[in-house]
Design an enzyme around this catalytic site. Structure first.
Site, PDB file in Angstrom:
ATOM      1  N   LYS A   1       0.863  -1.184   0.000  1.00 50.54           N
ATOM      2  CA  LYS A   1       0.000   0.000   0.000  1.00 50.54           C
ATOM      3  C   LYS A   1       0.889   1.221   0.000  1.00 50.54           C
ATOM      4  CE  LYS A   1      -4.549   0.629   0.416  1.00 50.54           C
ATOM      5  NZ  LYS A   1      -5.527  -0.403   0.004  1.00 50.54           N
TER       6      LYS A   1
HETATM    7  N1  GLU Z   1      -7.099  -0.030  -3.474  1.00 49.25           N
HETATM    8  C1  GLU Z   1      -7.805  -1.227  -3.815  1.00 49.25           C
HETATM    9  C2  GLU Z   1      -7.851  -2.179  -2.623  1.00 49.25           C
HETATM   10  O1  GLU Z   1      -7.756  -1.770  -1.497  1.00 49.25           O
HETATM   11  C3  GLU Z   1      -7.289  -1.875  -5.094  1.00 49.25           C
HETATM   12  C4  GLU Z   1      -5.836  -2.249  -5.095  1.00 49.25           C
HETATM   13  C5  GLU Z   1      -5.303  -2.660  -6.448  1.00 49.25           C
HETATM   14  O2  GLU Z   1      -6.064  -2.709  -7.392  1.00 49.25           O
HETATM   15  O3  GLU Z   1      -4.097  -2.923  -6.522  1.00 49.25           O
HETATM   16  O4  GLU Z   1      -8.086  -3.359  -2.777  1.00 49.25           O
END
Ligand code: GLU
Length: 416
Positions: free
Chosen positions: A108
């Site tokens: 993240k």
């Molecule tokens: N931000 C989204 C999540 O929390 C998608 C992450 C992504 O597509 O890599 O799952």
């Protein structure tokens, strides 16, 4: 912005992880290997503001675990995006990606800022500087960012452009891009659509009739607005929705098409005719069949969990319930569709986008939706099957499956 009560999100997610590790009989060393982030990068992000000042923001990219493949997870722009929160959300991505069986580890990123207070030019410059400062951490087969809270397809376009200025055109370096730049059709609606698939599956299992089922959705961003819209189109009775400023309620059901137009025209929900105002706190306590927190984390805590009157809680946001709230609702017999299952549609279609970019090929919308349905349904069946055979919550089942898969591959790769 909605506010939170405390700040220990990583420890809270570790509670869920520890329970799964206990169930799997993992020893302490293995737990430590799986619990801890592998790499944490913190960067200063200086931005020339429109008034000529330099403001220095703080940014992060945290790679939690890379056992199953390249690190994958979104980037959030939010005032509460600090190192602890990003670390916690990175760990959730590890378990989510393993649970839905996409070949990624978990990561993240975030920049601590209020994107609503920045101009487009400031956001563009902030995104480019952040990308350049974490660029050595990224790679098509190393770490692939995506949108999250406060970011969108435009931010991904800027990220891709900044990365490509150094490495040459590299569409697969981010997912959730505009379709014109190699984004996948259906990525914008994917998280909401995936949530509707698991809602349909649990409704079938619990014998809840879908037509007219009462739904309350907190959040009207990328995830909440698509979830509300798709459920409304399918004939659910969407009785309440909200955004950061508050929401609207109508017992007989809201017209989400009309509401969307109203929000586009006026910039908010206030003044939407034929509906009563409802606060974010009140929305969470409405009597309904499906309560869908789809905004920020930690909105249901031990303080309001006893007053939740939904038949099912659907975690479309990441970590909307604290472990205390989770325990209270579990004790009260309220099923919770956990975040790592419910909102996995986003990263699933991110996986499809990455695959399409690597093959320089485009899938049609029907194929994206069909494959999403297959992946979400398989994950739901695994989770609900384990939950009923072991008599545990859906969350405990979901974490157990995710953690077991990561531990197994760690063993096969020879880490353990
Ligand atoms: N931000 C989204 C999540 O929390 C998608 C992450 C992504 O597509 O890599 O799952």
């Amino acid at each position: 912005m909605l506010t939170k009560t405390t700040e220990n999100t990583f420890d809270e997610i570790s509670v869920f992880f520890n329970r799964a590790a206990e169930r799997l009989g993992l020893d302490e060393g293995v737990r430590e290997l799986l619990r801890r982030p592998w790499r944490e990068l913190k960067v200063a992000v200086p931005v020339r503001m429109d008034d000529g000042r330099i403001e220095v923001f703080e940014g992060y990219r945290i790679q939690h675990n890379g056992v199953r493949g390249p690190y994958k997870g979104g980037v959030r722009y939010h005032p509460s995006a600090d190192q602890e929160e990003v670390k916690a959300l990175a760990s959730l991505m590890t378990w989510k990606n393993a649970l839905v069986d996409v070949p990624f580890g978990g990561a993240k990123g975030g920049v601590k800022c209020d994107p609503t207070a920045l101009s487009e030019g400031e956001l563009n410059r902030l995104t480019r500087r952040y990308t350049i400062n974490i660029e050595h951490f990224l790679g098509v087969n190393r770490d692939i960012p995506a949108p999250d809270l406060g970011t969108n397809a435009q931010v991904m376009a800027w990220m891709m452009d900044a990365y490509s200025q150094i490495h040459g055109l590299t569409p697969a370096i981010v997912t959730g891009k505009p379709v014109e730049l190699g984004g996948s059709v259906g990525r914008d609606s994917a998280t909401g659509r995936g949530a509707t698939y698991v809602i349909r599956a649990i409704a079938r299992d619990l014998g809840i009739s879908l037509l007219g089922a009462r739904v309350a959705v907190q959040g009207f961003g990328q995830v909440g607005s698509w979830t509300a819209r798709l459920l409304w189109e399918e004939g659910y009775n969407v009785i309440a929705v909200s955004d950061v400023h508050g929401g609207v309620y109508r017992a007989g059901g809201l017209d989400i098409g009309e509401l969307t137009r109203h929000v586009e025209e006026t910039g908010g929900m206030a003044g939407f005719g034929a509906a009563e105002p409802v606060s974010n706190a009140e929305l969470l306590e409405l009597e309904c069949d499906f309560l869908i927190p789809a905004a920020i984390d930690r909105v249901i805590t031990e303080a309001n969990a006893p007053r939740v009157q939904a038949r099912v809680v659907v975690e479309a946001a990441n970590h909307p319930l604290t472990p205390d709230a989770d325990a209270i609702l579990h004790q009260r017999g309220v099923p919770i569709l956990p975040d790592i299952l419910t909102n996995a549609g986003g990263v699933i279609v991110s996986y499809f986008e990455w695959v399409q970019n690597l093959y320089q090929h485009h899938w049609v919308k029907e194929r994206v939706d069909q494959e999403l349905l297959g992946t979400m349904t398989a994950a739901y069946e695994n989770v609900s099957g384990l939950a009923s055979s072991e008599d545990i919550s859906l969350r405990e089942a979901a974490f157990t499956i995710g953690v077991e898969r990561v531990a197994r591959v760690a063993r096969i790769r020879g880490f353990l």
